[in-house]
Design a protein around this motif. Structure first.
Motif, PDB file in Angstrom:
ATOM      1  N   ASN A   1      37.852  49.611  32.508  1.00  0.00           N
ATOM      2  CA  ASN A   1      39.281  49.348  32.632  1.00  0.00           C
ATOM      3  C   ASN A   1      39.594  47.974  33.209  1.00  0.00           C
ATOM      4  O   ASN A   1      40.767  47.589  33.266  1.00  0.00           O
ATOM      5  CB  ASN A   1      39.951  50.421  33.506  1.00  0.00           C
ATOM      6  N   THR A   2      38.580  47.209  33.633  1.00  0.00           N
ATOM      7  CA  THR A   2      38.865  45.898  34.227  1.00  0.00           C
ATOM      8  C   THR A   2      38.149  44.736  33.545  1.00  0.00           C
ATOM      9  O   THR A   2      38.381  43.588  33.911  1.00  0.00           O
ATOM     10  CB  THR A   2      38.521  45.880  35.728  1.00  0.00           C
ATOM     11  N   VAL A   3      37.253  44.995  32.581  1.00  0.00           N
ATOM     12  CA  VAL A   3      36.623  43.896  31.854  1.00  0.00           C
ATOM     13  C   VAL A   3      37.346  43.661  30.530  1.00  0.00           C
ATOM     14  O   VAL A   3      37.932  44.594  29.978  1.00  0.00           O
ATOM     15  CB  VAL A   3      35.123  44.178  31.593  1.00  0.00           C
ATOM     16  N   PRO A   4      37.358  42.420  30.037  1.00  0.00           N
ATOM     17  CA  PRO A   4      36.811  41.217  30.668  1.00  0.00           C
ATOM     18  C   PRO A   4      37.748  40.712  31.762  1.00  0.00           C
ATOM     19  O   PRO A   4      38.955  40.968  31.711  1.00  0.00           O
ATOM     20  CB  PRO A   4      36.738  40.214  29.516  1.00  0.00           C
ATOM     21  N   VAL A   5      37.188  39.982  32.730  1.00  0.00           N
ATOM     22  CA  VAL A   5      37.982  39.484  33.843  1.00  0.00           C
ATOM     23  C   VAL A   5      38.335  38.022  33.575  1.00  0.00           C
ATOM     24  O   VAL A   5      37.538  37.119  33.850  1.00  0.00           O
ATOM     25  CB  VAL A   5      37.226  39.625  35.180  1.00  0.00           C
ATOM     26  N   HIS A   6      39.508  37.798  33.014  1.00  0.00           N
ATOM     27  CA  HIS A   6      39.992  36.433  32.830  1.00  0.00           C
ATOM     28  C   HIS A   6      40.518  35.866  34.143  1.00  0.00           C
ATOM     29  O   HIS A   6      40.314  34.689  34.440  1.00  0.00           O
ATOM     30  CB  HIS A   6      41.100  36.401  31.771  1.00  0.00           C
ATOM     31  N   HIS A   7      41.218  36.714  34.901  1.00  0.00           N
ATOM     32  CA  HIS A   7      41.778  36.313  36.186  1.00  0.00           C
ATOM     33  C   HIS A   7      41.585  37.488  37.148  1.00  0.00           C
ATOM     34  O   HIS A   7      42.168  38.560  36.931  1.00  0.00           O
ATOM     35  CB  HIS A   7      43.263  35.971  36.065  1.00  0.00           C
ATOM     36  N   PRO A   8      40.809  37.320  38.214  1.00  0.00           N
ATOM     37  CA  PRO A   8      40.529  38.471  39.082  1.00  0.00           C
ATOM     38  C   PRO A   8      41.768  39.057  39.722  1.00  0.00           C
ATOM     39  O   PRO A   8      41.853  40.274  39.924  1.00  0.00           O
ATOM     40  CB  PRO A   8      39.565  37.897  40.129  1.00  0.00           C
ATOM     41  N   GLU A   9      42.771  38.217  40.062  1.00  0.00           N
ATOM     42  CA  GLU A   9      43.983  38.767  40.672  1.00  0.00           C
ATOM     43  C   GLU A   9      44.720  39.688  39.708  1.00  0.00           C
ATOM     44  O   GLU A   9      45.313  40.692  40.113  1.00  0.00           O
ATOM     45  CB  GLU A   9      44.900  37.645  41.172  1.00  0.00           C
ATOM     46  N   SER A  10      44.675  39.365  38.412  1.00  0.00           N
ATOM     47  CA  SER A  10      45.297  40.236  37.418  1.00  0.00           C
ATOM     48  C   SER A  10      44.568  41.574  37.353  1.00  0.00           C
ATOM     49  O   SER A  10      45.204  42.638  37.321  1.00  0.00           O
ATOM     50  CB  SER A  10      45.264  39.555  36.050  1.00  0.00           C
ATOM     51  N   ALA A  11      43.243  41.524  37.336  1.00  0.00           N
ATOM     52  CA  ALA A  11      42.472  42.767  37.313  1.00  0.00           C
ATOM     53  C   ALA A  11      42.773  43.624  38.533  1.00  0.00           C
ATOM     54  O   ALA A  11      42.949  44.846  38.430  1.00  0.00           O
ATOM     55  CB  ALA A  11      40.977  42.442  37.246  1.00  0.00           C
ATOM     56  N   LEU A  12      42.868  42.994  39.709  1.00  0.00           N
ATOM     57  CA  LEU A  12      43.093  43.732  40.951  1.00  0.00           C
ATOM     58  C   LEU A  12      44.455  44.404  40.995  1.00  0.00           C
ATOM     59  O   LEU A  12      44.589  45.527  41.488  1.00  0.00           O
ATOM     60  CB  LEU A  12      42.930  42.797  42.145  1.00  0.00           C
ATOM     61  N   VAL A  13      45.478  43.720  40.500  1.00  0.00           N
ATOM     62  CA  VAL A  13      46.839  44.246  40.628  1.00  0.00           C
ATOM     63  C   VAL A  13      47.218  45.143  39.455  1.00  0.00           C
ATOM     64  O   VAL A  13      47.856  46.180  39.641  1.00  0.00           O
ATOM     65  CB  VAL A  13      47.844  43.087  40.775  1.00  0.00           C
ATOM     66  N   TYR A  14      46.820  44.782  38.250  1.00  0.00           N
ATOM     67  CA  TYR A  14      47.314  45.499  37.077  1.00  0.00           C
ATOM     68  C   TYR A  14      46.336  46.497  36.472  1.00  0.00           C
ATOM     69  O   TYR A  14      46.752  47.354  35.690  1.00  0.00           O
ATOM     70  CB  TYR A  14      47.717  44.498  35.991  1.00  0.00           C
ATOM     71  N   ALA A  15      45.033  46.405  36.807  1.00  0.00           N
ATOM     72  CA  ALA A  15      44.065  47.211  36.070  1.00  0.00           C
ATOM     73  C   ALA A  15      43.159  48.072  36.933  1.00  0.00           C
ATOM     74  O   ALA A  15      42.637  49.079  36.459  1.00  0.00           O
ATOM     75  CB  ALA A  15      43.199  46.295  35.190  1.00  0.00           C
ATOM     76  N   VAL A  16      42.941  47.707  38.188  1.00  0.00           N
ATOM     77  CA  VAL A  16      41.949  48.393  39.019  1.00  0.00           C
ATOM     78  C   VAL A  16      42.350  49.831  39.321  1.00  0.00           C
ATOM     79  O   VAL A  16      43.521  50.127  39.585  1.00  0.00           O
ATOM     80  CB  VAL A  16      41.735  47.604  40.339  1.00  0.00           C
ATOM     81  N   ASN A  17      41.383  50.707  39.270  1.00  0.00           N
ATOM     82  CA  ASN A  17      41.483  52.032  39.877  1.00  0.00           C
ATOM     83  C   ASN A  17      40.864  51.913  41.267  1.00  0.00           C
ATOM     84  O   ASN A  17      39.756  51.371  41.409  1.00  0.00           O
ATOM     85  CB  ASN A  17      40.713  53.041  39.023  1.00  0.00           C
ATOM     86  N   SER A  18      41.537  52.397  42.284  1.00  0.00           N
ATOM     87  CA  SER A  18      41.048  52.184  43.645  1.00  0.00           C
ATOM     88  C   SER A  18      39.675  52.810  43.889  1.00  0.00           C
ATOM     89  O   SER A  18      39.003  52.461  44.866  1.00  0.00           O
ATOM     90  CB  SER A  18      42.046  52.718  44.673  1.00  0.00           C
ATOM     91  N   ARG A  19      39.214  53.691  43.011  1.00  0.00           N
ATOM     92  CA  ARG A  19      37.861  54.222  43.151  1.00  0.00           C
ATOM     93  C   ARG A  19      36.814  53.144  42.905  1.00  0.00           C
ATOM     94  O   ARG A  19      35.635  53.343  43.170  1.00  0.00           O
ATOM     95  CB  ARG A  19      37.631  55.384  42.178  1.00  0.00           C
ATOM     96  N   GLN A  20      37.238  51.983  42.412  1.00  0.00           N
ATOM     97  CA  GLN A  20      36.328  50.857  42.232  1.00  0.00           C
ATOM     98  C   GLN A  20      36.069  50.102  43.541  1.00  0.00           C
ATOM     99  O   GLN A  20      35.223  49.214  43.578  1.00  0.00           O
ATOM    100  CB  GLN A  20      36.875  49.891  41.178  1.00  0.00           C
ATOM    101  N   VAL A  21      36.790  50.432  44.600  1.00  0.00           N
ATOM    102  CA  VAL A  21      36.507  49.843  45.907  1.00  0.00           C
ATOM    103  C   VAL A  21      35.119  50.304  46.335  1.00  0.00           C
ATOM    104  O   VAL A  21      34.842  51.503  46.386  1.00  0.00           O
ATOM    105  CB  VAL A  21      37.558  50.268  46.953  1.00  0.00           C
ATOM    106  N   SER A  22      34.248  49.341  46.633  1.00  0.00           N
ATOM    107  CA  SER A  22      32.862  49.686  46.959  1.00  0.00           C
ATOM    108  C   SER A  22      32.530  49.498  48.423  1.00  0.00           C
ATOM    109  O   SER A  22      31.720  50.244  48.983  1.00  0.00           O
ATOM    110  CB  SER A  22      31.903  48.844  46.117  1.00  0.00           C
ATOM    111  N   HIS A  23      33.114  48.470  49.056  1.00  0.00           N
ATOM    112  CA  HIS A  23      32.802  48.161  50.454  1.00  0.00           C
ATOM    113  C   HIS A  23      34.092  47.859  51.212  1.00  0.00           C
ATOM    114  O   HIS A  23      34.970  47.157  50.693  1.00  0.00           O
ATOM    115  CB  HIS A  23      31.872  46.951  50.566  1.00  0.00           C
ATOM    116  N   VAL A  24      34.189  48.382  52.404  1.00  0.00           N
ATOM    117  CA  VAL A  24      35.319  48.099  53.293  1.00  0.00           C
ATOM    118  C   VAL A  24      34.753  47.889  54.690  1.00  0.00           C
ATOM    119  O   VAL A  24      33.947  48.703  55.167  1.00  0.00           O
ATOM    120  CB  VAL A  24      36.348  49.255  53.301  1.00  0.00           C
TER     121      VAL A  24
END
Length: 446
Positions: A385-408
């Motif tokens: 749901n997040t590839v390809p990553v043209h702009h990481p901020e776009s992926a983070l805001v518009y495409a990411v599922n929070s289950r993709q958070v790996s480290h906090v």
């Protein structure tokens, strides 16, 4: 020129993408972030970082975006135990007929503490490191927050009538003063006054609040201009709009955090700007309760700081700041009729840097910057749901599922590693929640 000897540090994060969320808002690739004794030492291009520092540990985040830990600037964490309890209702019916009676029945200190533990586990799992909590029994959640390792602002619930925490406004102020001593040993905790709303706080109480603020120097977080009815009733009762009433009481200023703010005129916004007041936007809660829409683009265009919060799990119904960012960005575009309103990087700033600044923590967290606390979230962007990553901020805001958070991490301590909570027994927590649900169900049916 590189130093002659590499600096010994605790940890090096090797990042595919780094969004440090400093004011210039860069988006960098292949960076190394060095961390030592809970603080950010610096970041450099990856090969340079490998020469500059000698880390005890390395986390290879080669398909991840690394950002400051998210800041949930408004929450009622203990209400997680009321998630789904009273849905699909307007604000005043939701409060008067359902939430306040339920709180009176169930929300003792031990219930609030368990609800807060549930909320923190959810927030950590979805990338949040700092939250502001306006809820009952704040003294009963201090130890839990310290145990879970999050950073938090506790807003004491101040209201004119009897609630489970206090008999009246004056009693609430007395308990706030006592709480300042209780949290002093916990550097990750700060305190704020949390008056509920203008319609539940009299002029006399506002005067007492102004005096208490001068004495204690604490910020104020308050629900303000949440609905049109609230504003209209305020004008009928006082002859002026609620925000003006707060200003006349001497409360507005850089330490005032105005939550919701869906009903704003040009004069309201001019007052907010002139006083340096911060706005905290809670888009999903406002939509769910049909309260209105905060004019975020207009506020930002005028230079008014706007942070982001989820509100409580009883009116959202989750505490997912990635979901909140997406809603905020889309709502700003739809509300303004301008597709350029609130671009992804600005939405991410609201959830990090601007949230920290609104809570008075802007010199500590909210940015990846030398000397700041190592409050950091990493998100794996190598997903369908997040590839390809043209702009990481776009992926983070518009495409990411929070289950993709790996480290906090907070202050360099990992609270989530490879998607697993490190200091929380998830099964035991779920068992506790099930027991609380059983107790509430039994008591409610008796």
């Amino acid at each position: 020129m590189l130093p002659e000897a590499a600096q010994q540090v605790d940890l090096l994060l090797e990042c595919r993408w780094l969004l440090p969320m400093t004011d210039d808002q860069p988006s960098l690739e292949w960076q190394g972030v060095a961390i030592d004794k809970g603080l950010i030492v610096g970041y450099w291009p990856l090969e340079e970082a490998r020469q500059r520092v000698m880390p005890d540990r390395v986390h290879a985040l080669h398909q991840h975006a690394v950002i400051p830990g998210l800041v949930n600037a408004h929450n009622h964490a203990g209400m997680s135990l009321l998630r789904g309890y009273a849905d699909d209702l307007p604000l005043m019916s939701w409060l008067n007929d359902h939430i306040w009676p339920a709180e009176a029945r169930f929300m003792r200190g031990d219930f609030v503490a368990d609800g807060t533990r549930l909320a923190m586990a959810e927030m950590i799992r979805s990338g949040t490191t700092t939250f502001s909590d306006m809820y009952l029994a704040p003294e009963d959640v201090v130890d839990s927050i310290a145990e879970f390792g999050m950073r938090a602002q506790l807003c004491t619930p101040l209201i004119d009538f009897d609630i489970p925490w206090s008999r009246n406004f004056t009693h609430g102020l007395e308990k706030t003063r006592a709480l300042t001593d209780q949290i002093r040993p916990f550097p990750a905790l700060s305190l704020a006054f949390g008056p509920h709303a203008p319609y539940t706080v009299s002029d006399e109480s506002l005067t007492l609040l102004a005096r208490a603020q001068q004495a204690l120097g604490l910020p104020i977080q308050m629900h303000v201009h949440e609905t049109a009815d609230e504003v209209n009733q305020g004008v009928t009762a006082a002859g002026i709009r609620p925000i003006e009433r707060l200003h006349r009481a001497g409360l507005l200023g850089p330490g005032f955090q105005a939550v919701h703010m869906t009903q704003l005129t040009e004069s309201d916004m001019a007052l907010v700007k002139s006083t340096g007041t911060s706005v905290i936007h809670c888009p999903q809660s406002n939509l769910k309760l049909a309260s209105g829409m905060c004019p975020v683009k207009v506020l930002l265009d005028q230079g008014i700081p706007v942070a982001l919060g989820t509100d409580g799990a009883c009116s959202n119904n989750d505490l997912d700041m990635f979901d909140e960012m997406k809603t905020a960005a889309l709502l700003a575009k739809g509300h303004s009729g301008n597709a350029q309103a609130l671009p992804a990087m600005d939405a991410l700033a609201m959830a990090t840097r601007e949230g920290a600044r609104a809570l008075g923590l802007g010199d500590i967290t909210g940015q990846i910057k030398t000397g700041y606390a190592a409050d950091i979230t990493a998100v794996d962007l190598q997903a369908l749901n997040t590839v390809p990553v043209h702009h990481p901020e776009s992926a983070l805001v518009y495409a990411v599922n929070s289950r993709q958070v790996s480290h906090v991490m907070v202050a360099g301590k990992l609270l989530l590693e490879h998607g697993q909570l490190t200091g929380i027994d998830e099964k035991a927590l779920l068992d506790t929640v099930a027991q609380r649900l059983s107790e509430m169900t039994t008591e409610y049916t008796q």
